[in-house]
Design a protein around this motif. Structure first.
Motif, mmCIF file in Angstrom:
data_model
loop_
_atom_site.group_PDB
_atom_site.id
_atom_site.type_symbol
_atom_site.label_atom_id
_atom_site.label_comp_id
_atom_site.label_asym_id
_atom_site.label_seq_id
_atom_site.Cartn_x
_atom_site.Cartn_y
_atom_site.Cartn_z
ATOM 1 N N GLY A 162 -88.238 35.122 22.284
ATOM 2 C CA GLY A 162 -87.215 33.911 22.375
ATOM 3 C C GLY A 162 -85.760 34.338 22.422
ATOM 4 N N LEU A 163 -85.301 35.539 23.016
ATOM 5 C CA LEU A 163 -83.932 35.705 23.080
ATOM 6 C C LEU A 163 -83.082 34.981 24.051
ATOM 7 N N SER A 164 -81.997 34.604 23.522
ATOM 8 C CA SER A 164 -80.799 33.994 23.805
ATOM 9 C C SER A 164 -79.629 34.675 23.642
ATOM 10 N N HIS A 165 -78.649 34.411 24.625
ATOM 11 C CA HIS A 165 -77.334 35.130 24.470
ATOM 12 C C HIS A 165 -76.217 34.302 24.992
ATOM 13 N N ARG A 166 -75.318 33.786 24.346
ATOM 14 C CA ARG A 166 -74.024 32.916 25.015
ATOM 15 C C ARG A 166 -72.662 33.585 24.873
ATOM 16 N N TYR A 167 -71.832 33.466 25.861
ATOM 17 C CA TYR A 167 -70.392 34.119 25.778
ATOM 18 C C TYR A 167 -69.916 32.438 25.752
ATOM 19 N N GLY A 168 -69.248 32.368 24.694
ATOM 20 C CA GLY A 168 -68.802 30.834 24.820
ATOM 21 C C GLY A 168 -69.728 29.923 25.387
ATOM 22 N N SER A 169 -69.427 29.190 26.279
ATOM 23 C CA SER A 169 -70.197 28.041 26.689
ATOM 24 C C SER A 169 -71.256 28.558 27.837
ATOM 25 N N HIS A 170 -71.108 29.982 28.098
ATOM 26 C CA HIS A 170 -71.969 30.505 29.253
ATOM 27 C C HIS A 170 -73.275 31.093 28.500
ATOM 28 N N GLU A 171 -74.429 30.871 29.058
ATOM 29 C CA GLU A 171 -75.641 31.118 28.287
ATOM 30 C C GLU A 171 -76.144 32.291 29.331
ATOM 31 N N ALA A 172 -76.033 33.428 28.660
ATOM 32 C CA ALA A 172 -76.324 34.682 29.662
ATOM 33 C C ALA A 172 -77.835 35.166 29.698
ATOM 34 N N LEU A 173 -78.541 34.683 28.645
ATOM 35 C CA LEU A 173 -79.969 34.866 28.454
ATOM 36 C C LEU A 173 -80.571 33.825 27.687
ATOM 37 N N ARG A 174 -81.767 33.130 28.249
ATOM 38 C CA ARG A 174 -82.018 32.071 27.813
ATOM 39 C C ARG A 174 -83.430 32.023 27.337
#
Length: 314
Positions: free
Chosen positions: A9-21
């Motif tokens: 369940g890996l997710s990562h955001r840079y501000g409003s940008h979701e790089a991994l979902r």
């Protein structure tokens, strides 16, 4: 036995940008695992998280059962990395670079000298060990950088586009070295690449698109999931032809440049029907077995302009 890499369940955001979902995948110990994806798909973010350079926004990742967040030092001790840009000091000799790398991991004395000598022989650069790195060809620098990444005997090696800029002969030498390492040291490899021929060498391949995991399996399995044959159609108005095909025949067609790509279990019969219905719109057509490039186009849903040069047929 824990997996070499276990991501849940890996997710990562840079501000409003979701790089991994919500990415989940497992890499078995000793595997050669390929990671495909266009620029911006999340490959670099995933590598940074696995390298303990940053924590994920959500979910978890572990390396041999060790959390990248809770046990970063232990993860780094079992991890090596070789990225697109060489992590070498061009003003130092080959051997000096490796001695410096060894010191970072607390290696010294006879054990370090023996390990350096072994890797220099393995990658066939022993005769250049006293030469400055800036005098070496790109292929030789890549081999030295791989030796650097393996100096501390990591259980997992991350390779990010490791053959970028190498000629075919240097690329072949590089992969022969990888094969020997898998056989002799049992190293697990996670390789981000945009070259289909390299992805074909892997035990399993994952495809990322817009931060999502859209495919995961062996190359043969992923190709088989598209059906036994692929149909490529050249058309002057591919958008119009695609809409007509999907409306009348109920089959999905992907636009790739000026072509249509259709996965079908009986492509020759379908092609005959398409010529009967839309023969005036079809300029040419080809039927062939699916390739990993076809898998990428269908699963990632990318047009050629969205994909790095070399990932799709010319």
């Amino acid at each position: 036995m824990p997996a070499a890499v276990d991501i849940q369940g890996l997710s990562h955001r840079y501000g409003s940008h979701e790089a991994l979902r919500d990415v989940s995948l497992r890499i078995d110990d000793g595997a050669l695992y390929g990671l495909l994806g266009p620029n911006g798909s999340g490959k670099t973010t995933l590598f940074r998280i696995l390298s303990t350079l940053m924590p994920p926004s959500e979910g978890q990742a572990s390396v041999f059962g060790l959390s990248t967040v809770d046990a970063p030092d232990e993860v780094r001790a079992r991890l090596g990395s070789v990225f697109q840009d060489y992590a070498l000091d061009e003003n130092l000799s080959v051997r000096e670079n490796l001695r410096f790398q060894g010191a970072l991991y607390g290696l010294r004395g006879a054990a370090l000298r023996e390990r350096i000598d072994h890797l220099l022989r393995l990658f066939d650069v022993a005769d250049r060990s006293g030469d400055r790195v800036d005098t070496l060809s790109g292929g030789l620098q890549r081999r030295v950088d791989l030796a650097r990444g393996l100096l501390h005997r990591p259980d997992l090696l991350l390779l990010d586009e490791p053959t970028t800029g190498l000629d075919p002969m240097a690329r072949r030498t590089f992969w022969n070295a990888i094969d020997r390492l898998r056989k002799n040291e049992g190293t697990t490899f996670l390789v981000a690449t945009h070259l289909m021929e390299e992805a074909e060498r892997c035990d399993r391949v994952a495809i990322l698109s817009d931060g999502r995991l859209v495919a995961d399996g062996s190359p043969d399995t992923l190709k088989a999931e598209l059906g036994s044959e692929m149909l490529w159609i050249e058309a002057g108005s591919p958008d119009s032809l695609r809409d007509n095909i999907e409306t009348q025949f109920g089959v999905r067609a992907e636009i790739v440049g000026e072509s249509l790509q259709i996965a079908h279990d009986d492509a020759p019969r379908l092609l005959t029907s398409l010529y009967d219905a839309f023969g005036d719109q079809i300029q040419s057509a080809t039927v062939r077995q699916p390739t990993l490039e076809d898998v990428f186009v269908v699963r990632a849903g990318k047009q050629p302009d969205d994909v790095p040069q070399g990932i799709l047929r010319s």
